[in-house]
Design a protein around this motif. Sequence first.
Motif, mmCIF file in Angstrom:
data_model
loop_
_atom_site.group_PDB
_atom_site.id
_atom_site.type_symbol
_atom_site.label_atom_id
_atom_site.label_comp_id
_atom_site.label_asym_id
_atom_site.label_seq_id
_atom_site.Cartn_x
_atom_site.Cartn_y
_atom_site.Cartn_z
ATOM 1 N N VAL A 1 37.109 181.023 -23.948
ATOM 2 C CA VAL A 1 37.118 182.094 -24.942
ATOM 3 C C VAL A 1 36.026 183.092 -24.574
ATOM 4 C CG1 VAL A 1 36.828 182.669 -27.391
ATOM 5 C CG2 VAL A 1 37.934 180.513 -26.728
ATOM 6 N N LYS A 2 36.370 184.376 -24.634
ATOM 7 C CA LYS A 2 35.397 185.419 -24.333
ATOM 8 C C LYS A 2 35.443 186.507 -25.400
ATOM 9 C CE LYS A 2 36.289 185.141 -19.308
ATOM 10 N NZ LYS A 2 36.786 185.932 -18.154
ATOM 11 N N LEU A 3 34.316 187.129 -25.617
ATOM 12 C CA LEU A 3 34.272 188.457 -26.211
ATOM 13 C C LEU A 3 34.211 189.443 -25.057
ATOM 14 C CD1 LEU A 3 31.555 187.803 -28.942
ATOM 15 C CD2 LEU A 3 34.012 188.021 -29.326
ATOM 16 N N LEU A 4 34.978 190.521 -25.122
ATOM 17 C CA LEU A 4 35.025 191.492 -24.024
ATOM 18 C C LEU A 4 35.096 192.891 -24.615
ATOM 19 C CD1 LEU A 4 37.264 191.278 -20.834
ATOM 20 C CD2 LEU A 4 36.999 193.414 -22.099
ATOM 21 N N ASP B 1 31.102 187.988 -23.165
ATOM 22 C CA ASP B 1 30.340 186.849 -23.689
ATOM 23 C C ASP B 1 31.252 185.633 -23.589
ATOM 24 O OD1 ASP B 1 28.864 185.001 -25.122
ATOM 25 O OD2 ASP B 1 28.424 186.345 -26.794
ATOM 26 N N TRP B 2 30.901 184.702 -22.711
ATOM 27 C CA TRP B 2 31.727 183.523 -22.469
ATOM 28 C C TRP B 2 31.335 182.451 -23.484
ATOM 29 C CZ3 TRP B 2 33.373 182.349 -16.816
ATOM 30 C CH2 TRP B 2 33.771 183.535 -16.174
ATOM 31 N N VAL B 3 32.139 182.304 -24.498
ATOM 32 C CA VAL B 3 31.810 181.458 -25.643
ATOM 33 C C VAL B 3 32.223 180.010 -25.360
ATOM 34 C CG1 VAL B 3 32.106 181.112 -28.118
ATOM 35 C CG2 VAL B 3 32.166 183.439 -27.179
ATOM 36 N N ALA B 4 31.284 179.083 -25.492
ATOM 37 C CA ALA B 4 31.567 177.652 -25.276
ATOM 38 C C ALA B 4 32.247 177.414 -23.936
ATOM 39 C CB ALA B 4 32.427 177.098 -26.415
ATOM 40 N N SER B 5 31.749 178.073 -22.911
ATOM 41 C CA SER B 5 32.393 178.017 -21.600
ATOM 42 C C SER B 5 31.998 176.763 -20.819
ATOM 43 C CB SER B 5 32.020 179.252 -20.778
ATOM 44 O OG SER B 5 32.478 179.123 -19.447
#
Length: 360
Positions: free
Chosen positions: A93-96, A40-44
Amino acid sequence: MSMSPLELPPNQPRQFYRGGAAIAALRQLAPGPDEYRPEDWVASTTALFGKDPEGLATLPDGRTLRDAVAADPVGWLGAEHVAAFGADPALLVKLLHAGQRLPVHCHPDNAFAARHLGCRHGKTEAWVVLDTDSDTADTPDPTVYIGLRDGADEDTVRHWVSTQDSEGMLAALNPVRVAAGDTVLVPAGLPHAIGAGVFVVEVQQAADMSVLLEWRDFVPGPDTAHLGLGYATALACVDHTAWPPERIATLLRHTAGDPGPVVDLFGADADPFFRAQRLHPGTGLDLAPSYAVLVALTGTGTLRTGRGETLHLRRGSTVVVPHAAGPTTLTGADLVVVRCQPPPPGPASAAADATRGEGR
């Protein structure tokens, strides 16, 4: 124009490896049907390499965050940041959640990226371990693999890649068992892989560039694994030096037992590239103006601006905070948040790669 913190929806571009269910669980959503959306690419404001605009975050008004920042860089990022980096948050920032072991790979540093790819940023990254699937039979020993334990010369690395000797590559790396609360700094150039079952917040420079040393069974062929440069050039970004366990230990932190209101997650070595803290705000934690990305890990609470605007947070909330939101106050007795920020503008950031270069 008044600028306020904004909560963002999931942003999960398709990848070449399988993910697990942890992102959906954190966000309190039903798992999606496509298991090849492990990030999940947060504020990418960064697009997938060669696939622009895939990966860009969309704001509630329908604009991409990249376009919004370009329209008002000082409002989003602050004047000092813009002077140093332009209309570029310099942060991804990512969730992985790894549903399978990732391939052995590495990332270019700033010098290599500028010379060969026309990109300002390389890709130093770091992981904040949120959880592991250590209670399942498939992943009883969640592990990441980092750095060539004894080093390796260029011929050895080329042989691993040309023969796709996965066993040899993996055996040459340091296996590091991880648990919730651990953090790992991964300098550009270091060969590494994330093991199955590991769930992280990944904080990195704002670039999507990977050289896959191990491509078989992951991507269709080698032509999609070397950034279009050919391996003769791409392998120059590999750090061949020895990283024995005592050197690897300098990249690791074990923060699970630290209940302080502000816990620095990566230390000064990461500051030229990005910053991150774990926040336990309790009855109130005041935060100075800054562009920031927040990931709420547990609990509920509020983020309040000096103008009295309030954003309610809960487990799984992801938020982008513009610099122009001004001072903010985070509140929540059981709230735990990871706050990610760009590098501070200044000499350290400008010279981040002064001692790094290709062909180490």
